[in-house]
Structures are given as structure tokens and as C-alpha cells.
Design an enzyme around this catalytic site. Structure first.
Site, PDB file in Angstrom:
ATOM      1  N   ASN A   7      34.277 -41.421 -60.024  1.00  0.00           N
ATOM      2  CA  ASN A   7      33.299 -40.365 -59.746  1.00  0.00           C
ATOM      3  C   ASN A   7      34.040 -39.045 -59.485  1.00  0.00           C
ATOM      4  OD1 ASN A   7      31.561 -38.593 -58.313  1.00  0.00           O
ATOM      5  ND2 ASN A   7      30.159 -40.295 -57.995  1.00  0.00           N
ATOM      6  N   ASP A   9      32.627 -35.987 -59.015  1.00  0.00           N
ATOM      7  CA  ASP A   9      31.816 -34.943 -58.369  1.00  0.00           C
ATOM      8  C   ASP A   9      32.640 -34.092 -57.411  1.00  0.00           C
ATOM      9  OD1 ASP A   9      29.659 -36.092 -59.593  1.00  0.00           O
ATOM     10  OD2 ASP A   9      28.860 -37.018 -57.782  1.00  0.00           O
ATOM     11  N   HIS A  10      33.580 -34.777 -56.717  1.00  0.00           N
ATOM     12  CA  HIS A  10      34.328 -34.092 -55.652  1.00  0.00           C
ATOM     13  C   HIS A  10      35.216 -32.969 -56.209  1.00  0.00           C
ATOM     14  CE1 HIS A  10      32.911 -37.382 -53.140  1.00  0.00           C
ATOM     15  NE2 HIS A  10      33.243 -38.169 -54.146  1.00  0.00           N
ATOM     16  N   ARG A  18      33.955 -22.050 -54.314  1.00  0.00           N
ATOM     17  CA  ARG A  18      34.284 -20.658 -54.644  1.00  0.00           C
ATOM     18  C   ARG A  18      33.440 -20.115 -55.792  1.00  0.00           C
ATOM     19  NH1 ARG A  18      39.307 -18.450 -52.866  1.00  0.00           N
ATOM     20  NH2 ARG A  18      39.425 -19.092 -50.709  1.00  0.00           N
ATOM     21  N   HIS A  43      27.273 -36.992 -60.866  1.00  0.00           N
ATOM     22  CA  HIS A  43      25.914 -36.949 -60.316  1.00  0.00           C
ATOM     23  C   HIS A  43      25.388 -35.533 -60.491  1.00  0.00           C
ATOM     24  CE1 HIS A  43      23.204 -37.924 -56.549  1.00  0.00           C
ATOM     25  NE2 HIS A  43      22.517 -37.420 -57.557  1.00  0.00           N
ATOM     26  N   ARG A  45      22.961 -33.325 -59.299  1.00  0.00           N
ATOM     27  CA  ARG A  45      21.989 -33.240 -58.203  1.00  0.00           C
ATOM     28  C   ARG A  45      20.986 -32.132 -58.475  1.00  0.00           C
ATOM     29  NH1 ARG A  45      23.779 -36.197 -53.387  1.00  0.00           N
ATOM     30  NH2 ARG A  45      21.956 -35.267 -52.422  1.00  0.00           N
ATOM     31  N   ARG A  49      24.808 -28.843 -56.445  1.00  0.00           N
ATOM     32  CA  ARG A  49      25.839 -28.468 -55.468  1.00  0.00           C
ATOM     33  C   ARG A  49      27.255 -28.753 -55.967  1.00  0.00           C
ATOM     34  NH1 ARG A  49      25.066 -33.091 -50.899  1.00  0.00           N
ATOM     35  NH2 ARG A  49      22.962 -32.277 -50.913  1.00  0.00           N
ATOM     36  N   HIS A  50      27.393 -29.661 -56.948  1.00  0.00           N
ATOM     37  CA  HIS A  50      28.741 -29.873 -57.500  1.00  0.00           C
ATOM     38  C   HIS A  50      28.714 -29.876 -59.038  1.00  0.00           C
ATOM     39  CE1 HIS A  50      27.256 -33.978 -57.114  1.00  0.00           C
ATOM     40  NE2 HIS A  50      27.524 -34.054 -55.827  1.00  0.00           N
ATOM     41  N   GLU A  70      24.711 -40.252 -62.744  1.00  0.00           N
ATOM     42  CA  GLU A  70      23.857 -40.593 -61.604  1.00  0.00           C
ATOM     43  C   GLU A  70      22.842 -39.482 -61.447  1.00  0.00           C
ATOM     44  OE1 GLU A  70      26.386 -40.748 -58.230  1.00  0.00           O
ATOM     45  OE2 GLU A  70      27.379 -42.578 -58.866  1.00  0.00           O
ATOM     46  N   THR A 100      25.924 -37.181 -48.913  1.00  0.00           N
ATOM     47  CA  THR A 100      26.101 -38.002 -50.110  1.00  0.00           C
ATOM     48  C   THR A 100      24.925 -38.976 -50.153  1.00  0.00           C
ATOM     49  OG1 THR A 100      27.597 -39.526 -51.267  1.00  0.00           O
ATOM     50  CG2 THR A 100      27.570 -39.666 -48.864  1.00  0.00           C
ATOM     51  N   THR A 101      24.795 -39.731 -51.234  1.00  0.00           N
ATOM     52  CA  THR A 101      23.677 -40.673 -51.364  1.00  0.00           C
ATOM     53  C   THR A 101      23.714 -41.652 -50.196  1.00  0.00           C
ATOM     54  OG1 THR A 101      24.066 -40.488 -53.730  1.00  0.00           O
ATOM     55  CG2 THR A 101      22.519 -42.172 -53.016  1.00  0.00           C
ATOM     56  N   GLU A 151      23.473 -51.419 -59.653  1.00  0.00           N
ATOM     57  CA  GLU A 151      24.654 -51.096 -58.849  1.00  0.00           C
ATOM     58  C   GLU A 151      24.306 -51.355 -57.394  1.00  0.00           C
ATOM     59  OE1 GLU A 151      26.631 -47.311 -59.567  1.00  0.00           O
ATOM     60  OE2 GLU A 151      27.412 -47.293 -57.523  1.00  0.00           O
ATOM     61  N   HIS A 190      30.064 -47.155 -53.631  1.00  0.00           N
ATOM     62  CA  HIS A 190      29.837 -46.294 -52.467  1.00  0.00           C
ATOM     63  C   HIS A 190      30.727 -46.717 -51.311  1.00  0.00           C
ATOM     64  CE1 HIS A 190      28.000 -43.237 -50.038  1.00  0.00           C
ATOM     65  NE2 HIS A 190      27.383 -42.832 -51.115  1.00  0.00           N
ATOM     66  N   GLY A 191      31.608 -45.801 -50.927  1.00  0.00           N
ATOM     67  CA  GLY A 191      32.472 -46.042 -49.771  1.00  0.00           C
ATOM     68  C   GLY A 191      33.641 -46.973 -50.045  1.00  0.00           C
ATOM     69  N   GLY A 212      34.597 -42.776 -55.882  1.00  0.00           N
ATOM     70  CA  GLY A 212      34.874 -41.349 -55.961  1.00  0.00           C
ATOM     71  C   GLY A 212      35.769 -40.841 -54.856  1.00  0.00           C
ATOM     72  N   HIS A 213      35.232 -40.774 -53.640  1.00  0.00           N
ATOM     73  CA  HIS A 213      35.900 -40.056 -52.555  1.00  0.00           C
ATOM     74  C   HIS A 213      37.336 -40.516 -52.325  1.00  0.00           C
ATOM     75  CE1 HIS A 213      36.088 -37.670 -48.885  1.00  0.00           C
ATOM     76  NE2 HIS A 213      36.796 -38.685 -48.401  1.00  0.00           N
TER      77      HIS A 213
HETATM   78  N1  PXP Z   1      27.837 -44.950 -56.631  1.00  0.00           N
HETATM   79  C1  PXP Z   1      26.789 -44.127 -56.356  1.00  0.00           C
HETATM   80  C2  PXP Z   1      25.442 -44.502 -56.848  1.00  0.00           C
HETATM   81  C3  PXP Z   1      26.986 -42.932 -55.636  1.00  0.00           C
HETATM   82  O1  PXP Z   1      25.945 -42.132 -55.373  1.00  0.00           O
HETATM   83  C4  PXP Z   1      28.305 -42.585 -55.239  1.00  0.00           C
HETATM   84  C5  PXP Z   1      28.543 -41.290 -54.520  1.00  0.00           C
HETATM   85  O2  PXP Z   1      28.337 -40.231 -55.385  1.00  0.00           O
HETATM   86  C6  PXP Z   1      29.347 -43.464 -55.560  1.00  0.00           C
HETATM   87  C7  PXP Z   1      29.079 -44.648 -56.233  1.00  0.00           C
HETATM   88  C8  PXP Z   1      30.771 -43.176 -55.155  1.00  0.00           C
HETATM   89  O3  PXP Z   1      30.840 -43.204 -53.768  1.00  0.00           O
HETATM   90  P1  PXP Z   1      32.203 -42.759 -53.028  1.00  0.00           P
HETATM   91  O4  PXP Z   1      32.409 -41.319 -53.311  1.00  0.00           O
HETATM   92  O5  PXP Z   1      31.915 -43.070 -51.591  1.00  0.00           O
HETATM   93  O6  PXP Z   1      33.287 -43.626 -53.604  1.00  0.00           O
END
Ligand code: PXP
Length: 242
Positions: A7, A9-10, A18, A43, A45, A49-50, A70, A100-101, A151, A190-191, A212-213
Site C-alpha cells: 500500500n 498511500d503513505h 506540501r 486508496h 479517498r 487526502r493522499h 481500495e 485510517t480505515t 480481505e 491492516h496493521g 502499507g505503514h
Molecule cells: N487493507 C486495507 C483495506 C486498508 O484500508 C489498509 C490501510 O490503508 C491496509 C490494508 C494497509 O494497512 P497498514 O497501512 O496498516 O498496513
């Protein structure tokens, strides 16, 4: 083979801080691909925002691996997906105030609206995945929609430790079994990070993890290609049982 969706997005979050042109998520996608990513996840949104519309258009043209978009079921976002045709859409709930979601879709409570979005996406030839909490009733509701994948939301697993985390893992495992027995492909995300990913990767028939993160955080220090390579190596270890 267990696939890694990265992911990005970050990366776009840093650019939007900026409102400039760098760092470009398009470059990030190419670097993640070089590191062995199987899928690029973004994603779009509603508040942009990103990731912005231009990213979706360019990534749809340039990503050589799977592109997973997403998104919420908002009509204008579904329109963009139908026009740009990513390989896969993952439908997620979206609240403006969230960082975040925060949880899975309430498919049971919002069935007709979600079904309408799923049908439009399927008619456009896009594979559909639903982001759901590991709850039996939600998974049951997904069966009639003939979605390709679910998912599972691993956020609760990621937030806990010890016995509580084991309980979450058990819940994810049972939900995974229900999904696979329904003929639906199993994804999770996620996470997830370098410390907690292996038990989730070892859930039977897990096919795709979206992360992602933790990858982008590591990329700040070691570079994105290397950070992806290290996560891929953990997935390989999980699969090989070593
Ligand atoms: N899956 C979904 C559906 C999400 O919304 C996200 C966050 O954008 C992720 C996975 C990735 O999550 P993380 O950034 O915590 O790894």
C-alpha cells in the site's frame, strides 16, 4: 503463492503535506515492484487526502503487476474505478474523520447499497474484494454477491498481544475457513508488520496480504525496494514453514 500487496498511500501522504509533486507514488510503485511486490494497493479517498485522481489514471496505465484500488461505494468513486479499470477493487468503509480505515464494511447493515456497487464493478470486468471483520454473519452475506475475494481486517489482531492476540488469530483462522469453504479467495490486511505478519501469513489458503505503514516506515531508513524485499522474505519463510 502468497502474494504481497504494498500500500503506497503513505508516499502520497508525504506529497500532499506540501501539495507538491514529490515523492511520486508512481515511482514508489515501480520500486515496490522491483522489490518483489505482487500487487500495488492504493486508496482513493473521497477527500483525496493522499492518492489523487491523476495517480489512479497513471498507475492503471503503468503498473505491470496487479493494481488493487481500495475505495468506498460513493457513486463518483465507483465511476472512476469503472473508467480506469484496476485489476481489483477492495470496498472499504470510509469516514472523513478517521486517520485510517477503522473497521470492516457493515455488509449486513448496508447490503443493498454495497450490492449495487459490487454489480457495477463486476459489470465493468473488475474483480471485487470486500474488506470485512472476521464475523460469520458478514461473511455469509458476502456469499450471495459472488465476490472474488474477502480481505479480513487484521487491525484488532495487530493492536493486541499475548492471549488476546492468540484469540484474534483464532477468529481470523475460523473466518478464513468459512471464506475458503464458500469458494471465495482469502486476503488479509491492516496493521501487519515485520513482527506480527508470519502467523497471519500461515493461515490456511491465505492468498494476499496488503501492507502499507510498516513497509513505508522501514523504507525511510533502508529504501522501499529493500523494505519490500524483507517483507517478501518473511512471507517466503511463512510459506516454507521454516
Ligand atoms: N487493507 C486495507 C483495506 C486498508 O484500508 C489498509 C490501510 O490503508 C491496509 C490494508 C494497509 O494497512 P497498514 O497501512 O496498516 O498496513
Amino acid at each position: 503463492m502468497l502474494e504481497l500487496g504494498v500500500n503506497i498511500d503513505h508516499i502520497a501522504t508525504i506529497r500532499q503535506a506540501r501539495k507538491t509533486y514529490e515523492p511520486d507514488p508512481v515511482t514508489a510503485a515501480a520500486m515496490a515492484e522491483l522489490g518483489g511486490a505482487d500487487c500495488i494497493t492504493i486508496h482513493l479517498r473521497e477527500d483525496r487526502r493522499h492518492i489523487i485522481d491523476r495517480d489512479v489514471r497513471i498507475l492503471a496505465d503503468t503498473v505491470n503487476i496487479k493494481l488493487n484500488l481500495e475505495m468506498s461505494i460513493a457513486t463518483d468513486i465507483v465511476d472512476i474505478a469503472c473508467q480506469t479499470k484496476p485489476n481489483q477493487v477492495t470496498l472499504v468503509p470510509e469516514k472523513r474523520e478517521e486517520v485510517t480505515t477503522e473497521g470492516g464494511l457493515d455488509l449486513v447493515g448496508n447490503f443493498d447499497n454495497i450490492r449495487a456497487a459490487v454489480e457495477r464493478l463486476q459489470e465493468a470486468g473488475i474483480s471485487v474484494s470486500l474488506f470485512l471483520d472476521p464475523e460469520s454473519a458478514q461473511i455469509e452475506a458476502a456469499q450471495s454477491l459472488q465476490v472474488d475475494a474477502i480481505e479480513l481486517h487484521t487491525g484488532q489482531y495487530a493492536l493486541t498481544d499475548g492471549v488476546q492476540q492468540q484469540d484474534c488469530l483464532q477468529e481470523l483462522t475460523l473466518a478464513g475457513k468459512q471464506i475458503v469453504n464458500s469458494g471465495i479467495t482469502l486476503h488479509a490486511g491492516h496493521g501487519l508488520n515485520y513482527q506480527n505478519v508470519i502467523p497471519v501469513a500461515r493461515i490456511n489458503d491465505m492468498l494476499e496480504l496488503n501492507i502499507g505503514h510498516s513497509i513505508i516506515a522501514r523504507a525511510v531508513f533502508v529504501g522501499l525496494t529493500q523494505a519490500v524485499r524483507e517483507m517478501k522474505e518473511l512471507l517466503r519463510i511463512a510459506e516454507s514453514g521454516v
